[in-house]
Design a protein around this motif. Structure first.
Motif, PDB file in Angstrom:
ATOM      1  N   ALA A  40      37.318  49.297  37.267  1.00  0.00           N
ATOM      2  CA  ALA A  40      38.410  49.169  38.121  1.00  0.00           C
ATOM      3  C   ALA A  40      38.247  50.149  39.411  1.00  0.00           C
ATOM      4  O   ALA A  40      38.856  50.044  40.555  1.00  0.00           O
ATOM      5  CB  ALA A  40      39.901  49.483  37.554  1.00  0.00           C
ATOM      6  N   PHE A 163      42.872  51.885  34.086  1.00  0.00           N
ATOM      7  CA  PHE A 163      43.438  51.224  35.390  1.00  0.00           C
ATOM      8  C   PHE A 163      44.349  51.969  36.258  1.00  0.00           C
ATOM      9  O   PHE A 163      44.274  51.928  37.225  1.00  0.00           O
ATOM     10  CB  PHE A 163      44.097  50.090  34.631  1.00  0.00           C
ATOM     11  CG  PHE A 163      43.261  49.003  34.174  1.00  0.00           C
ATOM     12  CD1 PHE A 163      41.880  48.885  34.578  1.00  0.00           C
ATOM     13  CD2 PHE A 163      43.750  47.804  33.423  1.00  0.00           C
ATOM     14  CE1 PHE A 163      40.998  47.798  34.033  1.00  0.00           C
ATOM     15  CE2 PHE A 163      42.952  46.799  32.864  1.00  0.00           C
ATOM     16  CZ  PHE A 163      41.712  46.866  33.330  1.00  0.00           C
ATOM     17  N   SER A 167      43.963  53.456  39.946  1.00  0.00           N
ATOM     18  CA  SER A 167      44.700  53.077  41.203  1.00  0.00           C
ATOM     19  C   SER A 167      45.211  54.259  41.797  1.00  0.00           C
ATOM     20  O   SER A 167      45.829  54.189  42.905  1.00  0.00           O
ATOM     21  CB  SER A 167      45.708  52.431  40.595  1.00  0.00           C
ATOM     22  OG  SER A 167      46.744  53.058  39.822  1.00  0.00           O
ATOM     23  N   LEU A 275      39.258  40.999  32.602  1.00  0.00           N
ATOM     24  CA  LEU A 275      39.683  42.367  32.485  1.00  0.00           C
ATOM     25  C   LEU A 275      38.912  43.184  33.482  1.00  0.00           C
ATOM     26  O   LEU A 275      39.489  44.076  34.021  1.00  0.00           O
ATOM     27  CB  LEU A 275      39.619  42.937  30.922  1.00  0.00           C
ATOM     28  CG  LEU A 275      40.729  42.231  30.125  1.00  0.00           C
ATOM     29  CD1 LEU A 275      40.564  42.641  28.582  1.00  0.00           C
ATOM     30  CD2 LEU A 275      42.019  42.735  30.582  1.00  0.00           C
ATOM     31  N   GLN A 276      37.547  43.181  33.507  1.00  0.00           N
ATOM     32  CA  GLN A 276      36.644  44.126  34.192  1.00  0.00           C
ATOM     33  C   GLN A 276      36.666  43.599  35.606  1.00  0.00           C
ATOM     34  O   GLN A 276      36.393  44.362  36.553  1.00  0.00           O
ATOM     35  CB  GLN A 276      35.323  44.019  33.610  1.00  0.00           C
ATOM     36  CG  GLN A 276      35.424  44.789  32.090  1.00  0.00           C
ATOM     37  CD  GLN A 276      34.088  45.269  31.613  1.00  0.00           C
ATOM     38  OE1 GLN A 276      33.344  45.939  32.255  1.00  0.00           O
ATOM     39  NE2 GLN A 276      33.656  44.584  30.663  1.00  0.00           N
ATOM     40  N   ALA A 278      39.129  42.107  37.215  1.00  0.00           N
ATOM     41  CA  ALA A 278      40.508  41.775  37.556  1.00  0.00           C
ATOM     42  C   ALA A 278      40.837  42.110  39.003  1.00  0.00           C
ATOM     43  O   ALA A 278      41.467  41.223  39.761  1.00  0.00           O
ATOM     44  CB  ALA A 278      41.326  42.697  36.500  1.00  0.00           C
ATOM     45  N   VAL A 279      40.565  43.356  39.514  1.00  0.00           N
ATOM     46  CA  VAL A 279      40.948  43.608  40.979  1.00  0.00           C
ATOM     47  C   VAL A 279      40.355  42.506  41.888  1.00  0.00           C
ATOM     48  O   VAL A 279      40.667  42.114  42.706  1.00  0.00           O
ATOM     49  CB  VAL A 279      40.244  45.003  41.380  1.00  0.00           C
ATOM     50  CG1 VAL A 279      40.363  45.182  42.765  1.00  0.00           C
ATOM     51  CG2 VAL A 279      40.927  46.033  40.497  1.00  0.00           C
ATOM     52  N   CYS A 294      48.680  44.590  39.953  1.00  0.00           N
ATOM     53  CA  CYS A 294      48.442  43.584  38.970  1.00  0.00           C
ATOM     54  C   CYS A 294      47.465  43.917  37.778  1.00  0.00           C
ATOM     55  O   CYS A 294      47.930  43.373  36.759  1.00  0.00           O
ATOM     56  CB  CYS A 294      47.880  42.482  39.727  1.00  0.00           C
ATOM     57  SG  CYS A 294      48.767  41.658  41.293  1.00  0.00           S
ATOM     58  N   THR A 295      46.475  44.629  38.080  1.00  0.00           N
ATOM     59  CA  THR A 295      45.505  45.090  36.793  1.00  0.00           C
ATOM     60  C   THR A 295      46.237  45.898  36.157  1.00  0.00           C
ATOM     61  O   THR A 295      46.097  45.859  34.908  1.00  0.00           O
ATOM     62  CB  THR A 295      44.332  45.641  37.755  1.00  0.00           C
ATOM     63  OG1 THR A 295      43.711  45.112  38.733  1.00  0.00           O
ATOM     64  CG2 THR A 295      43.491  46.179  36.511  1.00  0.00           C
TER      65      THR A 295
END
Length: 475
Positions: A40, A163, A167, A275-276, A278-279, A294-295
């Motif tokens: 992420a 995650f 962020s 999952l990996q 996701a962004v 969202c992630t």
């Protein structure tokens, strides 16, 4: 499959010491989760040119190279487990992970970023290969399902932590903080006894007796259990070469193939990719929310649902959770894919809702149960080599799907890609319905017979296992 009786295991009382041992082992999966969740930070890394520039192709390599490394390392994981012992190898893996994270965080050179990522992947490969069988061997029978769910639970937590860090912090700060769990988790392992199964295979009978006494928290029944271990095939099959010879026998090969199929189809269903990446997926779908938020939502829902799965797994059973979860996951992926492919109204929000439902259902069954079955169904005479084979094939599929994800989306579009993922996920349920027996409440020694004859007797085994479970729970 055999129609022989599958007897319930002896239920020792669960003690605080046993809980400490199980949690100490299971928590090491945090390092594996943070390895996956670290991806992420890649969008931030691409926008930060203070040290070096990272292209989309290099992002694909940083995501997928972990699988490539695990493919290679898993081939030697089984022999190393047999040589060093699972607990020592687990400790060494944590130290390697910590050193690799720090190398990634402070390197001024791009190639050292790849070296550090490879080091974390090597550590994760050893943890993946040995943790599940070790937990199954060392956990009390009545909470074996819960104990076997701990790696998925802590792995989900590790990914969520990564995650959240990604962020809020710069990529190098997030990378540095990922090293902390490996350092902290090394200490409790100093108090965890070695696997009695491995000690028996090394002809260390007295050490195995001591380990069993510490694990069970009492002396009553330890001699009987030790005798069972000494008389089992695994007591005389310590050679890796002999394990490969035994693997050719149908009763050993069939469960390895079934478990491998579950893991492979799960990866081809896009589990890791969702999952990996996701962004990137949320950015590409045009969701009207911050993609990092969202992630984090995906990671949080996964943690909650994995915890729920761990609590009900020993009550509901493995097969119902796995089949139901696979059907829901596949259907949700298909619906989200159709909305995106047809560009229907509201399509930008459907991927978010769909993926949240997918991750929740995934955490309840598809994410947890295959790991439990890996520990329960792989026969003890080939458990180390079998686990290495499962990890090897699983990560080969994982590497392929992660590496070509951008190319597939560019060719098919995100909608058709999700539909394809859904079909593979539905096949997980099909394999589980056709070939996976119910294992809850059965002793490991009697599960050795579950694949000894043709699969037409699976229903007999399931029925008898359920009968013994009811008797055991009533007592």
């Amino acid at each position: 499959m055999s129609s022989a009786k599958i007897l319930p295991a002896v239920n020792y009382p669960v003690t605080a010491r046993q809980v400490f041992f199980m949690v100490s082992l299971g928590a090491t999966a945090v390092c594996c989760g943070s390895m996956n969740g670290w991806t992420a930070v890649l969008p931030r890394l691409q926008h930060n040119h203070s040290r070096f520039t990272v292209t989309d192709q290099e992002v694909a390599w940083l995501v997928s190279m972990t699988s490539l490394v695990i493919i290679v390392v898993s081939a030697v994981a089984g022999p190393l487990v047999e040589f060093l012992g699972p607990r020592l190898l687990l400790q060494l893996s944590l130290l390697l992970a910590a050193a690799s994270w720090l190398a990634m965080a402070f390197t001024p050179l791009k190639w050292l970023l790849y070296v550090g990522r490879a080091g974390v992947s090597v550590a994760a490969a050893f943890i993946f290969s040995l943790l599940q069988p070790l937990l199954v061997e060392m956990s009390p029978p009545q909470i074996r399902g819960l104990a076997s769910s701990l790696p998925e639970m802590f792995g989900s937590l590790g990914m969520l932590i990564a995650f959240i860090l990604a962020s809020f912090f710069p990529w190098h700060v997030t990378t540095t903080l990922c090293a902390l769990p490996a350092v902290i988790l090394f200490l409790p392992l100093l108090f965890v006894p070695e696997s009695p199964y491995w000690l028996v295979r090394r002809n260390r009978t007295q050490d195995a007796r001591t380990s069993l006494t510490r694990l069970r928290g009492r002396r009553d029944g330890v001699e009987e259990e030790l005798t069972t271990l000494l008389n089992a095939p695994t007591a005389v099959q310590s050679s890796v070469k002999e394990q490969f010879v035994l693997l050719c026998k149908g009763r050993n090969l069939r469960p390895v193939l079934v478990v491998t199929s579950l893991f492979t189809l799960r990866e081809l269903g896009g589990r890791s990719t969702i999952l990996q990446y996701a962004v990137y997926i949320f950015q590409g779908a045009g969701v009207d929310m911050d993609p990092f938020t969202c992630t984090i939502m995906l990671g949080a829902i996964r943690v909650v649902c994995v915890c729920v799965s761990a609590l009900v797994l020993d009550r509901v059973g493995r097969r119902p959770l796995l089949i139901t979860s696979a059907l829901v996951c596949g259907a949700v992926q298909g619906v989200a894919g159709v909305f995106l492919y047809l560009e229907l109204p509201g399509a930008s929000w459907v991927p978010l809702v769909g993926l949240l439902v997918y991750i929740g259902s995934y955490g309840l069954g598809v994410g947890t149960v295959p790991w439990v079955l890996q520990g329960e169904l792989l026969p003890s005479p080939v458990r180390s080599v079998g686990a290495s084979i499962v990890v090897f094939v699983n990560t080969a599929a994982l590497f392929a799907i992660n590496f070509v994800f951008f190319l597939v989306v560019a060719e098919l579009g995100l909608g058709l890609t999700l539909i394809t993922f859904g079909v593979c996920t539905l096949l997980v349920g099909g394999v589980a319905w056709r070939w996976v027996p119910e294992t809850r409440g059965a002793s490991l020694s009697h599960l050795e017979t579950a694949f000894s004859t043709r699969a037409r007797n699976k229903k007999v085994i399931n029925d008898e296992c359920e009968e013994k479970i009811i008797i055991s729970q009533t007592d």
